[in-house]
Write an enzyme that holds these catalytic residues in place. Structure first.
Site, PDB file in Angstrom:
ATOM      1  N   SER A 127      12.044   5.215   2.358  1.00 17.39           N
ATOM      2  CA  SER A 127      10.764   5.837   2.713  1.00 17.39           C
ATOM      3  C   SER A 127      10.847   7.358   2.753  1.00 17.39           C
ATOM      4  O   SER A 127      11.867   7.935   3.157  1.00 17.39           O
ATOM      5  CB  SER A 127      10.354   5.324   4.100  1.00 17.39           C
ATOM      6  N   GLU A 129       9.548   8.963   4.975  1.00 18.07           N
ATOM      7  CA  GLU A 129       9.755   9.306   6.397  1.00 18.07           C
ATOM      8  C   GLU A 129      11.179   9.800   6.635  1.00 18.07           C
ATOM      9  O   GLU A 129      11.460  10.465   7.625  1.00 18.07           O
ATOM     10  CB  GLU A 129       9.502   8.081   7.273  1.00 18.07           C
ATOM     11  N   TYR A 151      11.959   4.822  13.378  1.00 17.94           N
ATOM     12  CA  TYR A 151      11.728   4.199  12.065  1.00 17.94           C
ATOM     13  C   TYR A 151      12.448   4.998  10.982  1.00 17.94           C
ATOM     14  O   TYR A 151      13.163   4.421  10.144  1.00 17.94           O
ATOM     15  CB  TYR A 151      10.221   4.151  11.785  1.00 17.94           C
TER      16      TYR A 151
HETATM   17  P1  NAP Z   1       3.949  -3.969   6.040  1.00 15.68           P
HETATM   18  O1  NAP Z   1       2.618  -4.274   5.457  1.00 15.68           O
HETATM   19  O2  NAP Z   1       4.045  -3.455   7.433  1.00 15.68           O
HETATM   20  O3  NAP Z   1       4.856  -5.292   5.915  1.00 15.68           O
HETATM   21  C1  NAP Z   1       6.067  -5.413   6.587  1.00 15.68           C
HETATM   22  C2  NAP Z   1       6.621  -6.796   6.337  1.00 15.68           C
HETATM   23  O4  NAP Z   1       7.869  -6.950   7.035  1.00 15.68           O
HETATM   24  C3  NAP Z   1       5.713  -7.930   6.838  1.00 15.68           C
HETATM   25  O5  NAP Z   1       5.707  -8.950   5.868  1.00 15.68           O
HETATM   26  C4  NAP Z   1       6.420  -8.401   8.097  1.00 15.68           C
HETATM   27  O6  NAP Z   1       6.214  -9.762   8.417  1.00 15.68           O
HETATM   28  C5  NAP Z   1       7.875  -8.226   7.666  1.00 15.68           C
HETATM   29  N1  NAP Z   1       8.808  -8.283   8.793  1.00 15.68           N
HETATM   30  C6  NAP Z   1       8.732  -7.605   9.969  1.00 15.68           C
HETATM   31  N2  NAP Z   1       9.743  -7.970  10.777  1.00 15.68           N
HETATM   32  C7  NAP Z   1      10.487  -8.893  10.099  1.00 15.68           C
HETATM   33  C8  NAP Z   1      11.644  -9.649  10.403  1.00 15.68           C
HETATM   34  N3  NAP Z   1      12.268  -9.540  11.594  1.00 15.68           N
HETATM   35  N4  NAP Z   1      12.123 -10.511   9.486  1.00 15.68           N
HETATM   36  C9  NAP Z   1      11.485 -10.655   8.286  1.00 15.68           C
HETATM   37  N5  NAP Z   1      10.383  -9.966   7.934  1.00 15.68           N
HETATM   38  C10 NAP Z   1       9.885  -9.091   8.827  1.00 15.68           C
HETATM   39  O7  NAP Z   1       4.721  -2.909   5.103  1.00 15.68           O
HETATM   40  P2  NAP Z   1       4.376  -2.442   3.606  1.00 15.68           P
HETATM   41  O8  NAP Z   1       3.411  -1.306   3.675  1.00 15.68           O
HETATM   42  O9  NAP Z   1       4.102  -3.614   2.766  1.00 15.68           O
HETATM   43  O10 NAP Z   1       5.778  -1.788   3.209  1.00 15.68           O
HETATM   44  C11 NAP Z   1       6.814  -2.573   2.632  1.00 15.68           C
HETATM   45  C12 NAP Z   1       8.142  -1.883   2.876  1.00 15.68           C
HETATM   46  O11 NAP Z   1       8.112  -0.569   2.319  1.00 15.68           O
HETATM   47  C13 NAP Z   1       8.516  -1.691   4.340  1.00 15.68           C
HETATM   48  O12 NAP Z   1       9.915  -1.811   4.434  1.00 15.68           O
HETATM   49  C14 NAP Z   1       8.090  -0.267   4.650  1.00 15.68           C
HETATM   50  O13 NAP Z   1       8.862   0.248   5.708  1.00 15.68           O
HETATM   51  C15 NAP Z   1       8.410   0.393   3.332  1.00 15.68           C
HETATM   52  N6  NAP Z   1       7.628   1.570   2.989  1.00 15.68           N
HETATM   53  C16 NAP Z   1       6.254   1.496   3.016  1.00 15.68           C
HETATM   54  C17 NAP Z   1       5.520   2.603   2.635  1.00 15.68           C
HETATM   55  C18 NAP Z   1       4.015   2.561   2.628  1.00 15.68           C
HETATM   56  O14 NAP Z   1       3.402   3.639   2.570  1.00 15.68           O
HETATM   57  N7  NAP Z   1       3.398   1.386   2.650  1.00 15.68           N
HETATM   58  C19 NAP Z   1       6.166   3.787   2.210  1.00 15.68           C
HETATM   59  C20 NAP Z   1       7.566   3.796   2.184  1.00 15.68           C
HETATM   60  C21 NAP Z   1       8.284   2.684   2.555  1.00 15.68           C
HETATM   61  P3  NAP Z   1       5.127 -10.229   9.549  1.00 15.68           P
HETATM   62  O15 NAP Z   1       3.805 -10.235   8.851  1.00 15.68           O
HETATM   63  O16 NAP Z   1       5.601 -11.568   9.934  1.00 15.68           O
HETATM   64  O17 NAP Z   1       5.178  -9.206  10.639  1.00 15.68           O
HETATM   65  O1  G4F Z   2      -0.786   6.156   8.344  1.00 17.29           O
HETATM   66  P1  G4F Z   2       0.346   6.566   9.205  1.00 17.29           P
HETATM   67  O2  G4F Z   2       0.560   5.780  10.448  1.00 17.29           O
HETATM   68  O3  G4F Z   2       1.607   6.575   8.258  1.00 17.29           O
HETATM   69  P2  G4F Z   2       3.048   7.297   8.344  1.00 17.29           P
HETATM   70  O4  G4F Z   2       3.437   7.596   9.727  1.00 17.29           O
HETATM   71  O5  G4F Z   2       3.033   8.427   7.383  1.00 17.29           O
HETATM   72  O6  G4F Z   2       3.997   6.126   7.815  1.00 17.29           O
HETATM   73  C1  G4F Z   2       3.668   5.335   6.676  1.00 17.29           C
HETATM   74  O7  G4F Z   2       4.197   5.950   5.520  1.00 17.29           O
HETATM   75  C2  G4F Z   2       5.635   6.016   5.493  1.00 17.29           C
HETATM   76  C3  G4F Z   2       6.026   6.738   4.194  1.00 17.29           C
HETATM   77  O8  G4F Z   2       6.017   8.124   4.425  1.00 17.29           O
HETATM   78  C4  G4F Z   2       6.179   4.604   5.549  1.00 17.29           C
HETATM   79  F1  G4F Z   2       7.531   4.632   5.429  1.00 17.29           F
HETATM   80  C5  G4F Z   2       5.750   3.952   6.844  1.00 17.29           C
HETATM   81  O9  G4F Z   2       6.222   2.609   6.874  1.00 17.29           O
HETATM   82  C6  G4F Z   2       4.217   3.926   6.898  1.00 17.29           C
HETATM   83  O10 G4F Z   2       3.753   3.078   5.878  1.00 17.29           O
HETATM   84  O11 G4F Z   2       0.157   8.102   9.653  1.00 17.29           O
HETATM   85  C7  G4F Z   2      -0.054   9.132   8.708  1.00 17.29           C
HETATM   86  C8  G4F Z   2      -0.381  10.418   9.449  1.00 17.29           C
HETATM   87  C9  G4F Z   2       0.609  10.764  10.568  1.00 17.29           C
HETATM   88  O12 G4F Z   2       0.910  12.139  10.492  1.00 17.29           O
HETATM   89  C10 G4F Z   2      -0.157  10.498  11.860  1.00 17.29           C
HETATM   90  O13 G4F Z   2       0.218  11.318  12.966  1.00 17.29           O
HETATM   91  O14 G4F Z   2      -1.646  10.296  10.092  1.00 17.29           O
HETATM   92  C11 G4F Z   2      -1.569  10.847  11.382  1.00 17.29           C
HETATM   93  N1  G4F Z   2      -2.623  10.271  12.227  1.00 17.29           N
HETATM   94  C12 G4F Z   2      -3.632  10.970  12.810  1.00 17.29           C
HETATM   95  N2  G4F Z   2      -4.408  10.157  13.527  1.00 17.29           N
HETATM   96  C13 G4F Z   2      -2.770   8.987  12.544  1.00 17.29           C
HETATM   97  C14 G4F Z   2      -3.890   8.897  13.369  1.00 17.29           C
HETATM   98  N3  G4F Z   2      -2.042   7.889  12.213  1.00 17.29           N
HETATM   99  C15 G4F Z   2      -2.443   6.683  12.685  1.00 17.29           C
HETATM  100  N4  G4F Z   2      -1.759   5.580  12.338  1.00 17.29           N
HETATM  101  N5  G4F Z   2      -3.537   6.557  13.521  1.00 17.29           N
HETATM  102  C16 G4F Z   2      -4.299   7.640  13.888  1.00 17.29           C
HETATM  103  O15 G4F Z   2      -5.268   7.517  14.624  1.00 17.29           O
END
Ligand code: NAP
Ligand code: G4F
Length: 333
Positions: A127, A129, A151
């Site tokens: 990520s 992050e 995280y």
């Molecule tokens: P998500 O919607 O939050 O999905 C997370 C998945 O992990 C869910 O299927 C959840 O299952 C599963 N999980 C949680 N705890 C677990 C456990 N103990 N054992 C097995 N499975 C478990 O995340 P996403 O947005 O699809 O992202 C996919 C991956 O990419 C994650 O690793 C995230 O950290 C990473 N990532 C995401 C972004 C982004 O912007 N979306 C960016 C960079 C990296 P349940 O439904 O059962 O909770």
């Molecule tokens: O949507 P966010 O919660 O995503 P964040 O923290 O960037 O993380 C996501 O992207 C990562 C990749 O860079 C992934 F690895 C991670 O698993 C996840 O998918 O927040 C985005 C931004 C932050 O700066 C937060 O402080 O939005 C700001 N924010 C402002 N108001 C808020 C809010 N975020 C959330 N969730 N809720 C608010 O009300």
């Protein structure tokens, strides 16, 4: 055709990746946790071709059983506790799942595959992050990591463990450093979906305001459907490597509000948005912007959906969902 095992099958990326792999003719297996996971029905309805296997990233025995059942050629480790704000509230659990879970999968693959380890390809969902307090703009594969949350720290562990298995055992283990990617399937806890849902509800007269945290943070937001293509491309390369996957553009949370309200014809959203310190984080990641040139040059990958199109797509989808929900509620006797 190859077999693929996906952890995190119930999540946003698990669904898009399953659709992509099924369309390519893969046999797709998904790891699902819990004895009565509330998302199981949704997964069966959305991607009926996926075969579900019970298991948990914290339970290595269940992972080895999942390898035995699915006999995977490709493993995509997408499972994680992925909500950054929540990771401060459950830092140990986040580390167990998001950090140690990666080691559990890697070690399960190594033990299960034995002498055939070179036949298996592994993808780790790293990520942006991990860049946290950014040491370089834009961020690339070589930028120093400085995570700012439990995280982020956990993702750094998984990232380096993936590299270590590649270097120690010659495993085809790649790490995708993905920047924020969103879609109508995004969880409601993340800011884009929180905003798209609230804006849709405001437009329909179902809600008066949105309560937000930091409006100045900047993110490089792309479309999840584009990003899962990059995951697959990484595992088709002759050698494993690490890639930044991003659009190369950045926008603030205020820009997100501009785009979402514009989708319902509102120019000035100030009367609808209130800030509350409860949504501020103990340590913020102020600016993310990725340099995807390596992915473009080596994988031939580039994103198709831009920021305004993405946010408009999410608002439109939430307008449909909220309209259906409101209709169901008024129909209830
Ligand atoms: P998500 O919607 O939050 O999905 C997370 C998945 O992990 C869910 O299927 C959840 O299952 C599963 N999980 C949680 N705890 C677990 C456990 N103990 N054992 C097995 N499975 C478990 O995340 P996403 O947005 O699809 O992202 C996919 C991956 O990419 C994650 O690793 C995230 O950290 C990473 N990532 C995401 C972004 C982004 O912007 N979306 C960016 C960079 C990296 P349940 O439904 O059962 O909770
Ligand atoms: O949507 P966010 O919660 O995503 P964040 O923290 O960037 O993380 C996501 O992207 C990562 C990749 O860079 C992934 F690895 C991670 O698993 C996840 O998918 O927040 C985005 C931004 C932050 O700066 C937060 O402080 O939005 C700001 N924010 C402002 N108001 C808020 C809010 N975020 C959330 N969730 N809720 C608010 O009300």
């Amino acid at each position: 055709m190859p077999n693929a095992l996906i952890t995190g099958i119930t999540g946003q990326d698990g669904l898009y990746l399953s659709e992509l792999l099924l369309s390519k003719g893969y046999d797709v297996y998904g790891l699902i946790r819990g004895q009565n996971n509330p998302k199981e029905r949704m997964v069966r309805r959305t991607v009926p071709g996926v075969k579900l296997i019970a298991g948990d990233l914290m339970d290595m025995a269940s992972l080895i059983r999942a390898m035995d059942t699915s006999s995977p050629d490709e493993i995509y480790n997408l499972g994680a506790i992925s909500y950054v704000a929540y990771s401060w509230q459950q830092a140990k659990l986040t580390s167990d799942v998001t950090a140690m879970g990666v080691l559990n999968v890697l070690e399960s693959v190594r033990v299960w595959a034995g002498a055939d380890l070179d036949r298996v390809r592994f993808y780790q969902a790293s990520s942006s992050e991990m860049f946290g307090k950014v040491q370089e703009v834009p961020q690339r594969e070589t930028t120093l990591l400085w995570p700012r949350s439990p995280y982020g720290v956990s993702k750094v562990f998984g990232h380096y463990m993936t590299i270590n298995y590649r270097e120690s055992y010659g495993m085809h283990a790649s790490s995708g450093i993905l920047f924020n990617h969103e879609s109508p399937r995004r969880g409601h806890e993340f800011v884009t979906r929180k905003v798209s849902q609230a804006v849709a509800r405001i437009s329909l007269g179902l809600q008066d305001e949105i309560v937000m945290g930091n409006l100045d943070a900047k993110r490089d937001w792309g479309y999840a459907g584009d990003y899962v293509e990059a995951m697959w491309l990484m595992l088709q390369q002759p050698t494993a490597d690490d890639y930044v996957i991003a659009t190369g553009d950045t926008h603030s949370v205020s820009d997100l509000l501009d785009a979402a309200f514009a989708a319902i014809g509102v120019d000035d959203w100030s009367g609808y948005v209130r800030q509350d310190p409860a949504f501020m984080r103990p340590a913020e990641v102020d600016l993310l912007i990725g340099d995807p040139s390596k992915a473009r040059d080596v994988l031939g990958w580039k994103p198709a959906v831009g920021f305004n199109e993405l946010i408009a797509m999410m608002v439109e989808s939430d307008l449909e969902i909220e309209t259906r929900r409101a209709r169901r509620l008024t129909d209830t006797p």
